[in-house]
Scaffold this active site. Sequence first.
Site, short mmCIF file in Angstrom:
data_model
loop_
_atom_site.label_atom_id
_atom_site.label_comp_id
_atom_site.label_asym_id
_atom_site.label_seq_id
_atom_site.Cartn_x
_atom_site.Cartn_y
_atom_site.Cartn_z
N ASN A 117 0.83 -1.21 0.00
CA ASN A 117 0.00 0.00 0.00
C ASN A 117 0.85 1.25 0.00
O ASN A 117 1.96 1.28 0.54
CB ASN A 117 -0.99 -0.02 1.18
CG ASN A 117 -0.43 0.64 2.41
OD1 ASN A 117 -0.51 1.86 2.59
ND2 ASN A 117 0.17 -0.17 3.27
N PHE A 121 -1.95 8.09 4.36
CA PHE A 121 -2.84 8.59 5.43
C PHE A 121 -4.07 9.36 4.93
O PHE A 121 -4.32 10.50 5.38
CB PHE A 121 -2.08 9.52 6.39
CG PHE A 121 -0.94 8.90 7.14
CD1 PHE A 121 -0.83 7.53 7.32
CD2 PHE A 121 0.05 9.72 7.70
CE1 PHE A 121 0.23 6.98 8.03
CE2 PHE A 121 1.11 9.18 8.41
CZ PHE A 121 1.20 7.81 8.57
N ASN A 177 2.68 7.23 15.27
CA ASN A 177 3.15 6.49 14.10
C ASN A 177 4.26 7.30 13.43
O ASN A 177 4.01 8.37 12.89
CB ASN A 177 1.98 6.27 13.14
CG ASN A 177 2.40 5.52 11.89
OD1 ASN A 177 3.52 5.02 11.81
ND2 ASN A 177 1.50 5.43 10.93
N SER A 180 5.35 4.97 8.84
CA SER A 180 4.75 4.70 7.54
C SER A 180 5.72 5.12 6.45
O SER A 180 6.30 6.21 6.51
CB SER A 180 3.44 5.47 7.39
OG SER A 180 3.08 5.47 6.02
N ASN A 182 4.87 5.99 3.52
CA ASN A 182 4.15 6.72 2.47
C ASN A 182 3.94 8.21 2.74
O ASN A 182 3.21 8.87 2.01
CB ASN A 182 2.79 6.05 2.24
CG ASN A 182 2.96 4.59 1.86
OD1 ASN A 182 3.78 4.27 1.00
ND2 ASN A 182 2.25 3.69 2.53
N THR A 183 4.55 8.72 3.81
CA THR A 183 4.54 10.16 4.06
C THR A 183 6.00 10.60 4.05
O THR A 183 6.78 10.13 4.89
CB THR A 183 3.87 10.50 5.41
OG1 THR A 183 2.50 10.12 5.34
CG2 THR A 183 3.96 11.98 5.75
N LYS A 218 5.05 3.35 17.17
CA LYS A 218 5.05 2.25 16.19
C LYS A 218 6.24 2.42 15.26
O LYS A 218 6.44 3.47 14.67
CB LYS A 218 3.74 2.28 15.39
CG LYS A 218 3.65 1.14 14.38
CD LYS A 218 2.24 0.99 13.86
CE LYS A 218 2.16 -0.10 12.81
NZ LYS A 218 0.80 -0.26 12.29
N ASN A 247 5.55 -1.75 11.33
CA ASN A 247 4.80 -1.25 10.19
C ASN A 247 5.19 -2.06 8.95
O ASN A 247 5.89 -3.06 9.06
CB ASN A 247 5.10 0.25 10.02
CG ASN A 247 3.88 1.01 9.53
OD1 ASN A 247 3.24 0.58 8.57
ND2 ASN A 247 3.56 2.12 10.17
C1 LIG Z 1 -3.76 -0.98 3.28
C2 LIG Z 1 -2.97 -0.75 4.54
C3 LIG Z 1 -3.05 0.47 5.19
C4 LIG Z 1 -2.31 0.68 6.36
N1 LIG Z 1 -2.44 1.89 7.00
C5 LIG Z 1 -1.75 2.08 8.15
C6 LIG Z 1 -1.90 3.29 8.87
O1 LIG Z 1 -2.65 4.18 8.49
N2 LIG Z 1 -1.18 3.45 10.01
C7 LIG Z 1 -0.34 2.47 10.50
O2 LIG Z 1 0.26 2.66 11.56
N3 LIG Z 1 -0.21 1.31 9.85
C8 LIG Z 1 -0.88 1.09 8.69
N4 LIG Z 1 -0.75 -0.09 8.03
C9 LIG Z 1 0.21 -1.10 8.56
C10 LIG Z 1 -0.47 -2.14 9.45
O3 LIG Z 1 -1.03 -1.56 10.59
C11 LIG Z 1 0.56 -3.22 9.87
O4 LIG Z 1 1.55 -2.61 10.67
C12 LIG Z 1 1.22 -3.88 8.70
O5 LIG Z 1 0.31 -4.07 7.64
C13 LIG Z 1 1.82 -5.23 9.07
O6 LIG Z 1 0.82 -6.11 9.54
P1 LIG Z 1 0.14 -7.25 8.61
O7 LIG Z 1 1.24 -8.01 7.96
O8 LIG Z 1 -0.70 -8.04 9.56
O9 LIG Z 1 -0.68 -6.53 7.60
C14 LIG Z 1 -1.48 -0.34 6.87
C15 LIG Z 1 -1.41 -1.58 6.22
C16 LIG Z 1 -2.14 -1.79 5.07
C17 LIG Z 1 -2.04 -3.14 4.38
#
Ligand SMILES: Cc1cc2nc3c(=O)[nH]c(=O)nc-3n(C[C@H](O)[C@H](O)[C@H](O)COP(=O)(O)O)c2cc1C
Length: 367
Positions: A117, A121, A177, A180, A182-183, A218, A247
């Site tokens: 992804n 945000f 957080n 991420s 993506n920022t 995080k 993350n």
């Molecule tokens: C589509 C998508 C959007 C996400 N958005 C956020 C976010 O806004 N903030 C955040 O801290 N993590 C975000 N994450 C990360 C997840 O919270 C998690 O840390 C990460 O996906 C690893 O866990 P998983 O393998 O179970 O997905 C996002 C993950 C995905 C797939």
Amino acid sequence: MIYRLLYTLLLCRFDAERVHRLTARGLIAVNRIAPLRRLLRALLVPRDPSLRVQALGLDFPSPLGLAAGFDKEAAGFDAYATLGFGHVEIGTVTAEGQPGNAGTRVFRLTRERALVNRMGFPNEGAAAAESRLRARDRSAAVVGVNVGKTRLAEDADADYQDSVRRLAPQADYLVLNVSSPNTPGLRDMQAVDRLAALIAAVRASLVDTPRQVPLLIKIAPDLSDEDIDAIADLALRERLDGLIATNTTIDRGALRDPAAPDVPAEGGISGAPLKPRSLAVLRRLHERTDGRLVLISVGGIETADDAWERIRAGATLVQAYTGFVYGGPLWPRRINRGLARRVREAGLAGIAEAIGADAAPQPAPAA
Ligand SMILES: Cc1cc2nc3c(=O)[nH]c(=O)nc-3n(C[C@H](O)[C@H](O)[C@H](O)COP(=O)(O)O)c2cc1C
């Protein structure tokens, strides 16, 4: 089984973000119908006392939570708790509302059991999240609030402060957080000096909050081991309540086939490819902090065995996003049941006794 068929025949053919929006709306709508909600709660909410975890001054009915990003707008946490998640982390919320990145932002790598992804945000901002959270029944679900930096904000600390001031009173726990991908520039805030300044700024904005809200950070999986140690030390020094690891990763080398044509060049990878690194980061944090911090492990958890392994490696709580997307609405129940069985098989009274049970034994002090 039914969900897998539905996923293969239908869901995976449409844009991932659109499917997410539609299924979320469906789950929220079902949860609004009181008799259905009661029925689903009776069937799915974990009531097995052996799964209960007390941490951060809160009572979690299960160690399994829904990771941040799934309920970005704080619109569906009750519905996800109904499915059996012991907590829901909403967000990432930014001080100002923003659209996020343009174009397709979520990609499925089904063969890798992964998502990529590059959302950036998207959310309506802290004021909108605050008003939704204000209306909640606090006894229905443990809700963590994950905050991040508004993309265009120049003063990052002041921006986090704005969000925290609004959202802390509504949060059961608060997450900064800084991880991420993506920022632009966000992950640079993981440098220890930057992080210390951010924590100080956030704490200053919390002094008037009547209740002490647990504060966690995080982190990314792409930090060096030395940086992970430095953050662990900082967390202890600053008396943070916990760390969430991890993350998504930007390391394409985590994939079995990084050169596959469907692998996007940008964005964070989640799901199965993240599993080894996320576990390694957890083990390192646990060893470094010696059980003195609440560690929440997230990244690649797909099965009850994965969750059990994290708990035994030192996680007090676990979270998932991608495993839930591929596993479907009954996935949390499967994980909860699997965990309860493992507790029984291990002859433990409760899952809390398993936390850190596999951690490397500390060397005996020199005589
Ligand atoms: C589509 C998508 C959007 C996400 N958005 C956020 C976010 O806004 N903030 C955040 O801290 N993590 C975000 N994450 C990360 C997840 O919270 C998690 O840390 C990460 O996906 C690893 O866990 P998983 O393998 O179970 O997905 C996002 C993950 C995905 C797939």
